[in-house]
Design a protein around this motif. Structure first.
Motif, short mmCIF file in Angstrom:
data_model
loop_
_atom_site.label_atom_id
_atom_site.label_comp_id
_atom_site.label_asym_id
_atom_site.label_seq_id
_atom_site.Cartn_x
_atom_site.Cartn_y
_atom_site.Cartn_z
N THR A 132 0.79 -1.22 0.00
CA THR A 132 0.03 0.03 -0.05
C THR A 132 0.85 1.26 -0.03
OG1 THR A 132 -1.86 -1.12 1.10
CG2 THR A 132 -1.70 1.36 1.37
N GLY A 133 1.96 1.11 0.74
CA GLY A 133 2.87 2.52 0.86
C GLY A 133 3.45 2.78 -0.37
N MET A 134 3.85 1.83 -1.30
CA MET A 134 4.28 2.01 -2.62
C MET A 134 3.14 2.59 -3.51
SD MET A 134 6.81 -0.51 -4.73
CE MET A 134 5.52 -1.58 -5.76
N ALA A 135 2.08 1.89 -3.35
CA ALA A 135 0.80 2.58 -4.17
C ALA A 135 0.58 3.97 -4.00
CB ALA A 135 -0.09 1.87 -4.23
N ASP A 136 0.64 4.24 -2.53
CA ASP A 136 0.40 5.67 -2.23
C ASP A 136 1.36 6.56 -2.74
OD1 ASP A 136 -1.82 4.96 -0.75
OD2 ASP A 136 -0.81 4.75 1.38
N ASP A 137 2.59 6.50 -2.88
CA ASP A 137 3.72 7.05 -3.06
C ASP A 137 3.45 7.23 -4.73
OD1 ASP A 137 6.36 8.27 -1.77
OD2 ASP A 137 6.83 7.92 -3.95
N ALA A 138 3.30 6.18 -5.39
CA ALA A 138 3.20 6.25 -6.92
C ALA A 138 1.92 7.26 -7.16
CB ALA A 138 2.95 4.93 -7.66
N ILE A 139 0.69 7.23 -6.56
CA ILE A 139 -0.12 8.09 -6.73
C ILE A 139 0.06 9.40 -6.33
CG2 ILE A 139 -2.62 8.60 -5.99
CD1 ILE A 139 -2.97 5.52 -5.47
N ASP A 140 0.78 9.65 -5.36
CA ASP A 140 1.31 11.16 -5.20
C ASP A 140 2.09 11.63 -6.28
OD1 ASP A 140 1.75 13.35 -3.11
OD2 ASP A 140 3.72 12.81 -3.59
N TYR A 141 3.02 10.73 -6.42
CA TYR A 141 3.91 11.02 -7.77
C TYR A 141 3.26 11.47 -8.94
CZ TYR A 141 7.38 10.57 -11.33
OH TYR A 141 8.08 11.03 -12.55
N ASN A 143 0.10 12.56 -9.27
CA ASN A 143 -0.59 13.58 -8.96
C ASN A 143 0.25 15.01 -9.18
OD1 ASN A 143 -3.41 12.82 -9.26
ND2 ASN A 143 -3.26 12.18 -6.99
N ARG A 144 1.34 14.75 -8.71
CA ARG A 144 2.41 15.82 -8.48
C ARG A 144 2.96 16.23 -9.92
NH1 ARG A 144 5.21 13.79 -5.18
NH2 ARG A 144 6.99 13.13 -6.28
N ILE A 145 3.21 15.26 -10.61
CA ILE A 145 3.58 15.65 -12.05
C ILE A 145 2.41 16.31 -12.97
CG2 ILE A 145 4.24 14.35 -14.20
CD1 ILE A 145 6.62 14.58 -12.24
N ASN A 146 1.32 15.36 -12.80
CA ASN A 146 0.26 16.13 -13.46
C ASN A 146 -0.40 17.53 -13.16
OD1 ASN A 146 -2.18 15.42 -15.28
ND2 ASN A 146 -3.40 15.64 -13.33
N GLN A 147 -0.20 17.62 -11.96
CA GLN A 147 -0.64 19.12 -11.43
C GLN A 147 0.41 20.33 -11.53
OE1 GLN A 147 -3.58 17.66 -7.80
NE2 GLN A 147 -1.75 18.66 -7.41
N THR A 148 1.75 19.71 -11.82
CA THR A 148 2.53 20.81 -11.89
C THR A 148 2.79 21.01 -13.37
OG1 THR A 148 3.93 19.94 -9.88
CG2 THR A 148 5.16 21.20 -11.72
N MET A 149 2.65 19.84 -14.20
CA MET A 149 2.90 20.06 -15.90
C MET A 149 2.09 19.04 -16.39
SD MET A 149 6.66 20.15 -17.28
CE MET A 149 6.98 20.86 -19.14
N PRO A 150 0.82 19.34 -16.70
CA PRO A 150 -0.03 18.37 -17.04
C PRO A 150 0.30 18.05 -18.65
CG PRO A 150 -1.20 20.46 -16.26
CD PRO A 150 0.25 20.63 -16.21
N ASP A 151 1.09 18.53 -19.16
CA ASP A 151 1.42 18.03 -20.56
C ASP A 151 2.72 17.04 -20.65
OD1 ASP A 151 -0.81 19.56 -21.65
OD2 ASP A 151 0.26 21.43 -21.90
N LYS A 152 3.42 17.07 -19.62
CA LYS A 152 4.53 16.32 -19.58
C LYS A 152 4.09 14.77 -19.61
CE LYS A 152 9.03 15.95 -17.09
NZ LYS A 152 9.73 16.57 -18.40
N PRO A 153 4.51 13.98 -20.58
CA PRO A 153 4.29 12.72 -20.60
C PRO A 153 5.24 11.84 -19.54
CG PRO A 153 5.86 13.20 -22.33
CD PRO A 153 5.42 14.57 -22.02
N PHE A 154 4.64 10.82 -19.15
CA PHE A 154 5.26 10.07 -18.12
C PHE A 154 5.41 8.62 -18.46
CE2 PHE A 154 0.60 9.69 -16.98
CZ PHE A 154 0.70 8.34 -16.67
#
Length: 720
Positions: A132-141, A143-154
């Motif tokens: 669960t901890g890893m999934a939480d961190d991936a979800i946070d990551y 969302n952080r990328i998306n909210q900071t730079m929505p057009d950046k592919p990941f």
């Protein structure tokens, strides 16, 4: 849904192939790093001329990340001294959250964010779980990328510890699986159930025949005692809970991408496993996987002591190989067995709603994990780079399967026509429907016996026509000698091309063979400051040797306690500490026994010298070069001294031969992660006195002249 994609039969080699698009020997991962040797195909170093997909996408504007299992950082480069070029962050993945070694205690993992060790479970031991901890961190990551730079592919690489041992699901998931009573009929019935379901789903041909149960290595379920059946059902329910739990948490990440509005144009490749199901628990299973790596099988009656806590932080558990055989249906054998489809055949699901229209359809083309990188490059329109950092790049060795995304190409013949397989001397060659393979000559739990000294030629060769024999059941080698020779010759061509030679069939022997290490050439280590987190592969090794540990301490008024030096943890290791001002040295023997040396009197306030000396009875391990383990795990005598006076002495009749708990660390001044003696203390158990200086001296046994001569001869034979 893809039913014909293949791995290398082992974790790190598959991952190296997956992220580079090259065969595992081409990128130094013929085996795991802990078994590495100096030959290019086996040195566990991904070369600079074979950049990863992370690096290629990073250079083309992608946010790149790696979550979970690494195990592609060489064991000799995993410390905070670096170098970090072979860590995920040095291989092109900007963000890393996971564990560097081969396995991890999911309750208290040796966890890193980038290259910094972190302890998110502190204060939540037994409640916080990495899945669960890893999934939480991936979800946070995300969302952080998306909210900071929505057009950046990941690009996100996600490799949970499940279902590698230890199997550590939460209680909630165990209870869900227990309530389903899926396994009460035993492993023979489970194999048949899976097999019939595969036919109903159309993912195996209707005329496929199930191979007989291997009664020569695994008992039929009905031949087990009631106690054995009870234990094995517990083992597999925990394993299944671990798998279901992991799938659920991965689903949360997919949900996050959907909530971001990006699911339609996100390509998701879900590959179930980097090898066949593991049988490294052996026929009995084990409450402690570290025992397996030390050649110790735990009897069922002993395992029952952990029945009620199986899968919790009190175990480092693995299931019986009987379940592993059933789960690999319709194929035979396991992880490590590169000549059998049960070791190398995976399955894969691919989702890309904007491009894949025939959802749920089957694809049966032959593929290998080296095909993933060229596929990603094709669909992103990014050409394979000719240079990276000025270094010319070697060609990609895989074949894109992007053509299979088009429904019009659903039945097009595979474009990947030839593929070799090799793992620890077992090998195979696929060529346009034919499979030449070596007969299995070693079960995965048989790691300590004599190895095949000529794995290329000293083999029984089997031949299969997979176009008519889906699951490798009918050997037709005797009727087709010319085809066998043709296929073997082609295997030799492929093996030479990709760095497979010299082939080595040894297993445990390579774990303790010499390799680069930051401790190499040193016999004395001095510590004057607290330090935690030094990995086992980069710390002084106290196995199969004599040693002396001397602690110069100052005890304050009122007394002191706490850890001075420890390595390992609850499932194997040692500790040197004060308990209520009394000195203690303890060896944790696989959580099955603890051997203790204790001073009877509390130390008075002031300066003291506390020493533990161990004299090993073994005579060296030079004969290891030709498969003798005579020098390992021998007896020895330990002596505890205070200010030069002996306060306790005791002989150990046996010692650990191979490894400590390798997801734990070497710590000075406190104990990170789990403790080696739960009866005495709870980590971190920081030392409350002053540890002015701790000196560790190692006196390794000298090889005899006969051993040296034999070793030189063996090395010459290998090079020839």
């Amino acid at each position: 849904r893809y039913t014909n994609i293949h791995s290398t039969a082992l974790c790190s080699p598959t991952r190296a192939a997956l992220i580079t698009g090259r065969n595992h020997h081409s990128v130094g991962f013929g085996v795991i790093s802990e078994q590495s040797t100096g030959f290019p195909g086996y040195n566990s170093i991904i070369p600079e001329d074979k950049a990863t997909i992370g690096r290629v996408l990073l250079d083309n504007g992608y946010a790149t990340s790696w979550f979970g299992k690494d195990h592609n950082t060489p064991a000799f480069a995993a410390s905070q001294a670096g170098p970090f070029d072979q860590w995920p962050t040095g291989l092109g993945f900007e963000y890393f959250y996971g564990f560097v070694g081969g396995d991890a205690n999911q309750w208290q993992p040796n966890l890193f964010r980038n290259t910094t060790q972190i302890y998110p479970f502190d204060g939540q031991e037994g409640e916080w779980n990495l899945i669960t901890g890893m999934a939480d961190d991936a979800i946070d990551y995300l969302n952080r990328i998306n909210q900071t730079m929505p057009d950046k592919p990941f690009f996100l690489k996600y490799a949970p510890g499940a279902t590698h041992a230890p199997h550590h699901p939460t209680k909630e998931w165990v209870e869900k699986i227990e309530a389903m009573n899926l396994f009460d009929g035993g492993w023979n019935e489970l194999q048949k159930t899976i097999f019939e379901n595969q036919k109903k789903l159309g993912i195996i041909p209707a005329d496929t025949e199930l191979s007989p149960w291997p009664t020569d290595i695994l008992k039929n379920w009905d031949d087990l005692t009631a106690e054995e059946q009870k234990l094995y059902i517990k083992q597999v329910e925990v394993f299944a809970a671990y798998a279901a739990y992991s799938d659920y948490e991965i689903g949360r990440i997919v949900d996050t991408i959907e909530e971001m509005g990006k699911l339609d144009d996100t390509l998701i490749l879900y590959i179930n496993g980097d090898n066949g199901t593991s049988a490294e628990g052996g026929p009995l299973g084990t409450p402690n996987e570290v025992a397996f790596f030390n050649g110790v099988s735990v009897p069922v009656e002993t395992q029952m002591k952990w029945y009620d806590v199986w899968g919790t932080e009190e175990t480092y558990n693995h299931m019986s190989a009987g379940w592993s055989w059933a789960f690999d249906s319709p194929f035979t054998w396991f992880k490590q067995n590169a000549s059998k489809l049960g070791g190398i055949r995976q399955n894969m699901a691919v989702s890309w709603p904007a491009k894949i229209t025939d959802k749920g359809a089957l694809r049966e083309q032959f593929m290998h994990v080296i095909d993933v990188v060229p596929t990603l490059l094709e669909v992103t329109g990014i050409p394979a780079p000719t240079t990276v950092d000025g270094i010319p790049q070697a060609p990609i060795e895989g074949t894109s399967f992007a053509y299979t995304f088009d429904a019009a190409n659903a039945t097009e013949p595979s474009r990947h026509r030839t593929q070799y397989f090799e793992m620890m001397g077992q090998w195979a060659l696929y060529n346009e429907g034919w499979l030449l393979s070596t007969k299995v000559d070693r079960a995965p739990w048989d790691a300590f016996g004599a190895a095949n000294t000529d794995p290329l030629n000293n083999q029984v060769l089997e031949l299969y026509d997979l176009s008519t024999d889906y699951n490798q059941t009918t050997d037709i080698a005797a009727a087709n000698p010319d085809k066998v020779k043709e296929m073997k010759d082609l295997f030799i061509v492929e093996a030479r091309k990709f760095g497979v030679f010299p082939m080595d069939a040894s297993v445990a022997a390579r774990v303790i063979a010499p390799r680069p290490n930051i401790t190499a050439g040193r016999s004395e280590f001095v510590y004057t400051h607290p330090m935690i987190g030094l990995p086992q592969g980069d710390s002084p090794l106290l196995l199969n040797t004599s040693y002396t540990i001397t602690a110069e301490i100052d005890v304050p008024a009122g007394g002191a306690e706490g850890m001075m030096l420890t390595s390992g943890g609850r499932f194997a290791g040692y500790g040197f500490y004060l308990k209520e001002s009394k000195p203690v040295f303890v060896w944790n023997m696989l959580n099955l026994e603890r051997i203790e040396w204790r001073g009877a009197d509390a130390l008075t306030p002031g300066k003291h010298t506390v020493e533990f000396n161990f004299v090993y009875d073994g005579k060296g391990v030079g004969t290891l070069a030709f498969n003798s383990f005579t020098g390992l795990g021998q007896s020895g005598t330990g002596t505890l001294k205070v200010n030069g006076t002996v306060v306790d002495t005791k002989k150990m009749e046996k010692t650990l031969p191979m490894i400590l708990q390798w997801d734990e660390s070497f710590d000075i001044g406190s104990d990170s992660l789990t403790g080696v003696n739960d009866a005495d203390y709870t980590p971190p158990f920081a030392f409350t006195g002053t540890l002015e200086k701790l000196t560790l001296k190692i006196d390794r046994p000298e090889l005899s002249e006969a051993d040296k001569a034999a070793l030189e001869a063996a090395m010459k034979a290998a090079s020839d």
